[in-house]
Design a protein around this motif. Structure first.
Motif, PDB file in Angstrom:
ATOM      1  N   SER A 271       0.860  -1.186   0.000  1.00  0.00           N
ATOM      2  CA  SER A 271       0.000   0.000   0.000  1.00  0.00           C
ATOM      3  C   SER A 271       0.894   1.232   0.000  1.00  0.00           C
ATOM      4  O   SER A 271       2.079   1.140   0.324  1.00  0.00           O
ATOM      5  N   SER A 272       0.280   2.376  -0.323  1.00  0.00           N
ATOM      6  CA  SER A 272       1.097   3.588  -0.500  1.00  0.00           C
ATOM      7  C   SER A 272       0.396   4.805   0.053  1.00  0.00           C
ATOM      8  O   SER A 272      -0.829   4.841   0.150  1.00  0.00           O
ATOM      9  N   LYS A 273       1.202   5.819   0.345  1.00  0.00           N
ATOM     10  CA  LYS A 273       0.649   7.109   0.731  1.00  0.00           C
ATOM     11  C   LYS A 273       0.843   8.104  -0.406  1.00  0.00           C
ATOM     12  O   LYS A 273       1.817   8.013  -1.161  1.00  0.00           O
ATOM     13  N   MET A 274      -0.075   9.051  -0.492  1.00  0.00           N
ATOM     14  CA  MET A 274       0.053  10.104  -1.512  1.00  0.00           C
ATOM     15  C   MET A 274      -0.251  11.455  -0.888  1.00  0.00           C
ATOM     16  O   MET A 274      -0.886  11.539   0.156  1.00  0.00           O
ATOM     17  N   VAL A 275       0.234  12.500  -1.569  1.00  0.00           N
ATOM     18  CA  VAL A 275      -0.215  13.860  -1.251  1.00  0.00           C
ATOM     19  C   VAL A 275      -0.782  14.462  -2.537  1.00  0.00           C
ATOM     20  O   VAL A 275      -0.380  14.075  -3.636  1.00  0.00           O
ATOM     21  N   ALA A 276      -1.720  15.402  -2.374  1.00  0.00           N
ATOM     22  CA  ALA A 276      -2.252  16.086  -3.553  1.00  0.00           C
ATOM     23  C   ALA A 276      -1.108  16.843  -4.219  1.00  0.00           C
ATOM     24  O   ALA A 276      -0.320  17.525  -3.544  1.00  0.00           O
ATOM     25  N   ALA A 313     -14.849  19.802 -10.992  1.00  0.00           N
ATOM     26  CA  ALA A 313     -14.642  20.877 -10.006  1.00  0.00           C
ATOM     27  C   ALA A 313     -13.369  21.673 -10.296  1.00  0.00           C
ATOM     28  O   ALA A 313     -13.001  22.570  -9.539  1.00  0.00           O
ATOM     29  N   GLY A 314     -12.680  21.324 -11.376  1.00  0.00           N
ATOM     30  CA  GLY A 314     -11.475  22.069 -11.752  1.00  0.00           C
ATOM     31  C   GLY A 314     -10.206  21.558 -11.084  1.00  0.00           C
ATOM     32  O   GLY A 314      -9.128  22.129 -11.255  1.00  0.00           O
ATOM     33  N   ALA A 315     -10.308  20.475 -10.312  1.00  0.00           N
ATOM     34  CA  ALA A 315      -9.114  19.917  -9.644  1.00  0.00           C
ATOM     35  C   ALA A 315      -8.390  18.968 -10.600  1.00  0.00           C
ATOM     36  O   ALA A 315      -9.011  18.386 -11.499  1.00  0.00           O
ATOM     37  N   LEU A 316      -7.082  18.819 -10.401  1.00  0.00           N
ATOM     38  CA  LEU A 316      -6.325  17.899 -11.257  1.00  0.00           C
ATOM     39  C   LEU A 316      -6.895  16.490 -11.126  1.00  0.00           C
ATOM     40  O   LEU A 316      -7.101  16.003 -10.006  1.00  0.00           O
ATOM     41  N   ALA A 317      -7.161  15.855 -12.256  1.00  0.00           N
ATOM     42  CA  ALA A 317      -7.708  14.487 -12.201  1.00  0.00           C
ATOM     43  C   ALA A 317      -6.636  13.521 -11.685  1.00  0.00           C
ATOM     44  O   ALA A 317      -6.920  12.639 -10.872  1.00  0.00           O
ATOM     45  N   PHE A 318      -5.413  13.723 -12.161  1.00  0.00           N
ATOM     46  CA  PHE A 318      -4.302  12.853 -11.728  1.00  0.00           C
ATOM     47  C   PHE A 318      -3.505  13.611 -10.665  1.00  0.00           C
ATOM     48  O   PHE A 318      -2.440  14.143 -10.936  1.00  0.00           O
ATOM     49  N   ASN A 319      -4.042  13.692  -9.470  1.00  0.00           N
ATOM     50  CA  ASN A 319      -3.408  14.560  -8.461  1.00  0.00           C
ATOM     51  C   ASN A 319      -2.735  13.784  -7.335  1.00  0.00           C
ATOM     52  O   ASN A 319      -2.258  14.381  -6.378  1.00  0.00           O
ATOM     53  N   ALA A 320      -2.717  12.448  -7.434  1.00  0.00           N
ATOM     54  CA  ALA A 320      -2.173  11.662  -6.324  1.00  0.00           C
ATOM     55  C   ALA A 320      -0.663  11.488  -6.494  1.00  0.00           C
ATOM     56  O   ALA A 320      -0.183  10.602  -7.201  1.00  0.00           O
ATOM     57  N   VAL A 390      -4.224   3.277  -1.939  1.00  0.00           N
ATOM     58  CA  VAL A 390      -3.481   4.526  -1.838  1.00  0.00           C
ATOM     59  C   VAL A 390      -4.209   5.409  -0.822  1.00  0.00           C
ATOM     60  O   VAL A 390      -5.428   5.568  -0.898  1.00  0.00           O
ATOM     61  N   VAL A 391      -3.453   5.943   0.121  1.00  0.00           N
ATOM     62  CA  VAL A 391      -4.062   6.690   1.219  1.00  0.00           C
ATOM     63  C   VAL A 391      -3.480   8.102   1.234  1.00  0.00           C
ATOM     64  O   VAL A 391      -2.256   8.272   1.235  1.00  0.00           O
ATOM     65  N   GLU A 392      -4.366   9.084   1.271  1.00  0.00           N
ATOM     66  CA  GLU A 392      -3.890  10.472   1.248  1.00  0.00           C
ATOM     67  C   GLU A 392      -3.368  10.903   2.618  1.00  0.00           C
ATOM     68  O   GLU A 392      -3.908  10.530   3.660  1.00  0.00           O
ATOM     69  N   THR A 393      -2.303  11.688   2.605  1.00  0.00           N
ATOM     70  CA  THR A 393      -1.812  12.292   3.832  1.00  0.00           C
ATOM     71  C   THR A 393      -1.554  13.774   3.550  1.00  0.00           C
ATOM     72  O   THR A 393      -1.509  14.190   2.392  1.00  0.00           O
ATOM     73  N   ASP A 394      -1.409  14.546   4.604  1.00  0.00           N
ATOM     74  CA  ASP A 394      -1.206  15.981   4.435  1.00  0.00           C
ATOM     75  C   ASP A 394       0.254  16.264   4.074  1.00  0.00           C
ATOM     76  O   ASP A 394       1.175  15.699   4.664  1.00  0.00           O
ATOM     77  N   ARG A 395       0.454  17.136   3.120  1.00  0.00           N
ATOM     78  CA  ARG A 395       1.801  17.397   2.604  1.00  0.00           C
ATOM     79  C   ARG A 395       2.748  17.885   3.699  1.00  0.00           C
ATOM     80  O   ARG A 395       3.854  17.363   3.852  1.00  0.00           O
TER      81      ARG A 395
END
Ligand code: UTP
Length: 475
Positions: A271-276, A313-320, A390-395
């Motif tokens: 498993s992995s972590k990502m940030v926007a 919503a205007g956010a990057l589709a590939f943002n992970a 994939v789990v989001e974390t704060d940058r």
């Protein structure tokens, strides 16, 4: 005239992969150097190296982009549909039961940082300049106290920095850890070869130029060093993987580990972590889904049209964006290293590599990149997992990398992020933290891992009511 001083089988191998210059070179060597040269050559699978030179050498063509690349599904920070508390509980239990070991890859050459020594020895904390190894050792000590358990720490070095790494720990009393809970092991190396001719290069007479085989060399090195089996015997089931150059990496994140182990859509393998992502062209790998499998695509390989794509919503589709933090099961590592179908690919980098001429022995220093280095990447394991989450974390919380000497991802930017994180943690604990008109913290704040490895640890501490503007604070 003696035309060969190499064993017959070596001569045949070298001839068959177009490296006859090394046969000639061997004639120029004294006996002790020759013996070392033979040993080094015999240590490589020369037939495989011949194939790699053909595949990754001058005529190399990268694989065409996959037909269908979609954004990977992620457990995002804002999503309330999954039970954070439940997974935190599961992860905490795994840690308490000694089923998770920490694993740091520290075998890189750190050439961009330009520091003379293993990167883990680099002074990094924002006030006390504690080295990276010390910060992680202290995080382990604090976690042992919190979870009332013993935590093993595996550290991968390379032949280039192994001895220096061990000495550093010895000289510093293992930063308060027991030598027995540390497992140092060396990764492998790959020979570098000339971009134009495909010839293997010589670092000095009788010694091939080599480079560490990438953080992806970790899978094999864990197995071959015996570290994997030692951890299995100690009851470890999962590794918490992070890189030496990110002082904010949370060495054991119970929520992430709980999801990795028990979420319905995780096979519990990797498993992995990502940030926007900070921008569409940020230089980080991006989590994607290709034919139902999670993968990381390097920033340079993601087609620009996709990198710029936005959602409704205007956010990057590939943002992970990947921050190179993973949870990996030992069973998965066994699976990868024991089955040749799972052999990881190499990635090539074209670099300036100095060498000596095989006949004259003269050294040549290239002015342009002249050689190919081959490395494996740890994240290529992801697509081999049945179901990889994939789990989001704060940058700011988890990404303050020290890659470059100056500018982006440098020690300066890392220190600012360390202070910012410290300020956030203190504010959360009720401390008044000064900020300037632009919102920047008006102080230098270092929170020792011995005090806190996450914000909530500060709740138990006796803290000042406020921090004075312009001050330097160590908690
Ligand atoms: P980087 O990709 O940043 O490479 O490594 P590097 O070698 O440290 O630095 P440069 O590119 O020469 O400037 C990311 C992480 O992977 C480890 C590094 O130690 C770092 O923790 N790594 C990299 C290895 O352990 N082995 C390798 O062969 C390469």
């Amino acid at each position: 005239m003696n035309t060969t001083v190499l064993p017959h089988i070596l001569v045949e191998s070298l001839e068959s992969i177009g490296q006859s210059h090394l046969i000639e070179h061997a004639l120029t060597l004294d006996a002790p150097v020759l013996a070392g040269f033979i040993e080094q050559l015999e240590g490589f699978d020369l037939a495989a190296i011949g194939e790699y030179i053909n595949r990754y050498g001058k005529g190399y063509a990268s694989a065409p982009p996959a037909a269908s690349i979609e954004p990977a599904r992620c457990y995002t920070l804002g999503d309330q549909t999954w039970d954070r508390a439940k997974y935190r509980g599961i992860g905490q239990q795994l840690i308490r039961d000694g089923k998770v070991a920490c694993f740091t890859v520290a075998g890189g050459q750190g050439s961009r940082l330009g520091y003379d020594g293993p990167k883990g020895c680099f002074p990094t904390s924002c006030v006390q300049n504690k080295p990276l190894f010390q910060l992680f050792a202290e995080s382990i000590r604090k976690s042992e106290e919190k979870y009332e358990t013993r935590i093993l720490w595996a550290i991968m070095t390379s032949p280039l920095n192994h001895a220096a790494t061990i000495s550093f720990f010895e000289d510093n009393g293992y930063f308060g850890l027991d030598a027995e809970q540390l497992m140092f092991f060396e990764q492998g190396v790959m020979p570098s070869f000339d971009l134009e001719s495909g010839r293997l290069l010589l670092a000095e007479p009788g010694v091939l130029c080599t480079n560490p085989d990438g953080h992806g060399g970790a899978y094999r090195a864990l197995k071959e060093s015996g570290a994997l089996d030692a951890m299995l015997s100690a009851g470890v089931e999962h590794l918490s993987y992070f890189q030496i150059d990110n002082p904010h990496a949370m060495i054991l994140d119970p929520v992430f580990l709980g999801l990795h182990r028990s979420a319905d859509d995780s096979s519990g393998e990797m498993s992995s972590k990502m940030v926007a992502k900070a921008s569409w062209d940020e230089k980080v790998g991006v989590f994607c889904s290709i034919e139902g499998r999670t993968e990381i695509i390097e920033y340079s390989d993601l087609p620009e049209g996709l990198a710029k794509q936005t959602d409704d919503a205007g956010a990057l589709a590939f943002n992970a964006g990947s921050i190179a933090i993973h949870a990996i099961s030992l069973a998965f590592i066994e699976k990868i290293v024991s089955d040749p179908r799972y052999a990881l690919p190499f990635h090539r980098a074209i670099k300036k590599v100095g060498s000596v001429d095989p006949v004259s022995g003269e050294s040549c220093t290239p002015s342009e990149p002249n050689a190919i280095k081959l490395e494996r990447f740890v994240f290529d394991g992801i697509k081999l997992a049945e179901q990889s989450i994939v789990v989001e974390t704060d940058r700011v919380e988890e990404f303050a990398p020290v890659k470059n000497a100056t500018g982006a991802d440098s020690i300066e930017s890392s220190k600012l992020l360390q202070t910012e994180r410290g300020a956030r943690w203190l504010t959360e604990a009720g401390v008044d933290v000064p900020r300037d008109d632009d919102g920047r913290v008006d102080a230098m704040i270092e929170i020792s891992p011995l005090s806190a490895v996450e914000a909530s640890d500060l709740a138990l501490m006796d803290l000042p009511d406020s921090i004075a503007a312009g001050s330097t604070v160590v908690i």
